[in-house]
Design a protein around this motif. Sequence first.
Motif, PDB file in Angstrom:
ATOM      1  N   LEU A  98       0.870  -1.246  -0.187  1.00 48.24           N
ATOM      2  CA  LEU A  98       0.019  -0.053   0.009  1.00 48.24           C
ATOM      3  C   LEU A  98       0.760   1.412   0.051  1.00 48.24           C
ATOM      4  CD1 LEU A  98      -2.913   0.965   0.286  1.00 48.24           C
ATOM      5  CD2 LEU A  98      -2.461   0.933   2.701  1.00 48.24           C
ATOM      6  N   SER A  99       1.892   1.330   0.876  1.00 47.16           N
ATOM      7  CA  SER A  99       2.577   2.521   0.720  1.00 47.16           C
ATOM      8  C   SER A  99       3.691   2.612  -0.326  1.00 47.16           C
ATOM      9  CB  SER A  99       3.759   2.214   2.069  1.00 47.16           C
ATOM     10  OG  SER A  99       4.695   3.339   2.150  1.00 47.16           O
ATOM     11  N   LEU A 100       3.978   1.496  -1.041  1.00 44.73           N
ATOM     12  CA  LEU A 100       4.810   1.678  -2.406  1.00 44.73           C
ATOM     13  C   LEU A 100       3.706   2.098  -3.527  1.00 44.73           C
ATOM     14  CD1 LEU A 100       7.259  -1.364  -2.400  1.00 44.73           C
ATOM     15  CD2 LEU A 100       7.678   1.014  -1.443  1.00 44.73           C
ATOM     16  N   MET A 101       2.710   1.510  -3.406  1.00 42.69           N
ATOM     17  CA  MET A 101       1.865   1.992  -4.458  1.00 42.69           C
ATOM     18  C   MET A 101       1.388   3.444  -4.429  1.00 42.69           C
ATOM     19  SD  MET A 101      -1.016  -1.212  -4.782  1.00 42.69           S
ATOM     20  CE  MET A 101      -2.359  -0.083  -4.797  1.00 42.69           C
ATOM     21  N   ALA A 102       1.068   4.000  -2.940  1.00 42.00           N
ATOM     22  CA  ALA A 102       0.648   5.206  -2.741  1.00 42.00           C
ATOM     23  C   ALA A 102       1.800   6.360  -3.260  1.00 42.00           C
ATOM     24  CB  ALA A 102       0.271   5.567  -1.266  1.00 42.00           C
ATOM     25  N   GLY A 103       3.185   6.003  -2.781  1.00 44.08           N
ATOM     26  CA  GLY A 103       4.241   6.766  -3.160  1.00 44.08           C
ATOM     27  C   GLY A 103       4.465   6.779  -4.770  1.00 44.08           C
ATOM     28  N   PHE A 104       4.418   5.491  -5.541  1.00 38.33           N
ATOM     29  CA  PHE A 104       4.695   5.596  -6.701  1.00 38.33           C
ATOM     30  C   PHE A 104       3.463   6.303  -7.491  1.00 38.33           C
ATOM     31  CE2 PHE A 104       4.284   3.647 -10.822  1.00 38.33           C
ATOM     32  CZ  PHE A 104       5.744   3.755 -11.492  1.00 38.33           C
ATOM     33  N   PHE A 105       2.208   5.859  -7.421  1.00 32.74           N
ATOM     34  CA  PHE A 105       0.950   6.525  -8.236  1.00 32.74           C
ATOM     35  C   PHE A 105       0.914   7.865  -7.605  1.00 32.74           C
ATOM     36  CE2 PHE A 105      -0.204   2.127  -8.547  1.00 32.74           C
ATOM     37  CZ  PHE A 105       0.032   1.872  -9.826  1.00 32.74           C
ATOM     38  N   GLY A 106       1.374   8.476  -6.559  1.00 35.02           N
ATOM     39  CA  GLY A 106       1.045   9.823  -6.199  1.00 35.02           C
ATOM     40  C   GLY A 106       2.275  10.672  -6.429  1.00 35.02           C
ATOM     41  N   SER A 107       3.383   9.995  -7.158  1.00 33.23           N
ATOM     42  CA  SER A 107       4.472  11.074  -7.541  1.00 33.23           C
ATOM     43  C   SER A 107       4.160  11.644  -8.662  1.00 33.23           C
ATOM     44  CB  SER A 107       5.609   9.974  -7.704  1.00 33.23           C
ATOM     45  OG  SER A 107       6.816  10.619  -8.107  1.00 33.23           O
ATOM     46  N   ARG A 110       6.981   9.147 -12.315  1.00 36.51           N
ATOM     47  CA  ARG A 110       7.143   7.725 -12.177  1.00 36.51           C
ATOM     48  C   ARG A 110       8.288   7.403 -12.659  1.00 36.51           C
ATOM     49  NH1 ARG A 110       0.984   7.289 -13.321  1.00 36.51           N
ATOM     50  NH2 ARG A 110      -0.051   8.100 -11.561  1.00 36.51           N
ATOM     51  N   ASP A 111       9.506   7.359 -11.949  1.00 35.88           N
ATOM     52  CA  ASP A 111      10.508   6.744 -12.349  1.00 35.88           C
ATOM     53  C   ASP A 111      11.440   6.306 -11.407  1.00 35.88           C
ATOM     54  OD1 ASP A 111      11.290   9.284 -10.836  1.00 35.88           O
ATOM     55  OD2 ASP A 111      12.242  10.194 -12.654  1.00 35.88           O
ATOM     56  N   VAL A 112      12.588   5.906 -11.498  1.00 33.90           N
ATOM     57  CA  VAL A 112      13.519   5.244 -10.288  1.00 33.90           C
ATOM     58  C   VAL A 112      13.642   6.067  -9.240  1.00 33.90           C
ATOM     59  CG1 VAL A 112      15.804   4.257  -9.950  1.00 33.90           C
ATOM     60  CG2 VAL A 112      14.661   3.957 -12.159  1.00 33.90           C
ATOM     61  N   ALA A 114      11.362   8.079  -7.791  1.00 36.67           N
ATOM     62  CA  ALA A 114      10.128   7.857  -7.294  1.00 36.67           C
ATOM     63  C   ALA A 114       9.993   6.865  -6.416  1.00 36.67           C
ATOM     64  CB  ALA A 114       9.022   8.192  -8.094  1.00 36.67           C
ATOM     65  N   VAL A 115      10.461   5.784  -6.986  1.00 38.61           N
ATOM     66  CA  VAL A 115      10.653   4.273  -6.315  1.00 38.61           C
ATOM     67  C   VAL A 115      11.559   4.409  -5.248  1.00 38.61           C
ATOM     68  CG1 VAL A 115      11.050   2.051  -6.628  1.00 38.61           C
ATOM     69  CG2 VAL A 115       9.786   3.168  -8.449  1.00 38.61           C
ATOM     70  N   LEU A 116      12.993   4.952  -5.452  1.00 37.54           N
ATOM     71  CA  LEU A 116      13.543   4.882  -4.193  1.00 37.54           C
ATOM     72  C   LEU A 116      13.073   5.885  -3.060  1.00 37.54           C
ATOM     73  CD1 LEU A 116      16.947   5.110  -6.244  1.00 37.54           C
ATOM     74  CD2 LEU A 116      16.184   3.292  -5.240  1.00 37.54           C
ATOM     75  N   LEU A 117      12.700   6.908  -3.498  1.00 34.89           N
ATOM     76  CA  LEU A 117      12.299   7.712  -2.253  1.00 34.89           C
ATOM     77  C   LEU A 117      11.078   7.132  -1.662  1.00 34.89           C
ATOM     78  CD1 LEU A 117      12.516  11.490  -3.828  1.00 34.89           C
ATOM     79  CD2 LEU A 117      13.914  10.414  -2.099  1.00 34.89           C
ATOM     80  N   THR A 118      10.272   6.395  -2.344  1.00 37.28           N
ATOM     81  CA  THR A 118       9.246   5.781  -1.798  1.00 37.28           C
ATOM     82  C   THR A 118       9.681   4.860  -0.847  1.00 37.28           C
ATOM     83  OG1 THR A 118       7.483   6.403  -3.455  1.00 37.28           O
ATOM     84  CG2 THR A 118       6.968   4.678  -2.111  1.00 37.28           C
ATOM     85  N   VAL A 119      10.545   3.992  -1.188  1.00 39.04           N
ATOM     86  CA  VAL A 119      11.370   2.703  -0.449  1.00 39.04           C
ATOM     87  C   VAL A 119      11.706   3.343   0.859  1.00 39.04           C
ATOM     88  CG1 VAL A 119      12.983   1.031  -0.413  1.00 39.04           C
ATOM     89  CG2 VAL A 119      11.502   1.151  -2.449  1.00 39.04           C
TER      90      VAL A 119
END
Length: 154
Positions: A98-107, A110-112, A114-119
């Motif tokens: 849920l957290s990763l989806m919110a971070g990725f789709f809310g960014s 949508r690139d690497v 965004a994924v690193l900051l969300t992680v």
Amino acid sequence: MAKGKTGPVDWAMRVVLWLYALVSIPLYLWFLHHMGDRWGRQLPADDDLRFWLPIVVPLAAFSFTTMSSTSWWWSTEDRPFLLGRKDWRFMMVFVVALSLMAGFFGSAHRDVVAVLLTVMATTIGIAGLWLLPPALSPRLLDTLRPKKAPADLS
């Protein structure tokens, strides 16, 4: 250590855990609220999720992580508490997803990055929520020590 007395090690550990919790938990919940709101704005105007995403995502992360960590910290093999030491994993997989989806789709992008900051935000926040129950425990060092099986008297 006598029951009810706290030593310097206990106080130092409590201060470290509280400082980490005071910084990481509000930051993580704000991140989830903000990203849930941005994710919701991308949905159609008549979709009810636009309203609920910024509310439900942080509440689900907080409640499920706290329930899982409380169960893990206070469980032993003899005394399972809530989910026990084995069944907490499903809820944590849900929270991480849920957290990763919110971070990725809310960014916005949508690139690497965004994924690193969300992680990073997810890891920092879940660690803070995971350490909250022992920080609240009046017997902190006993909570953090590994649970030992009772000695066999035969």
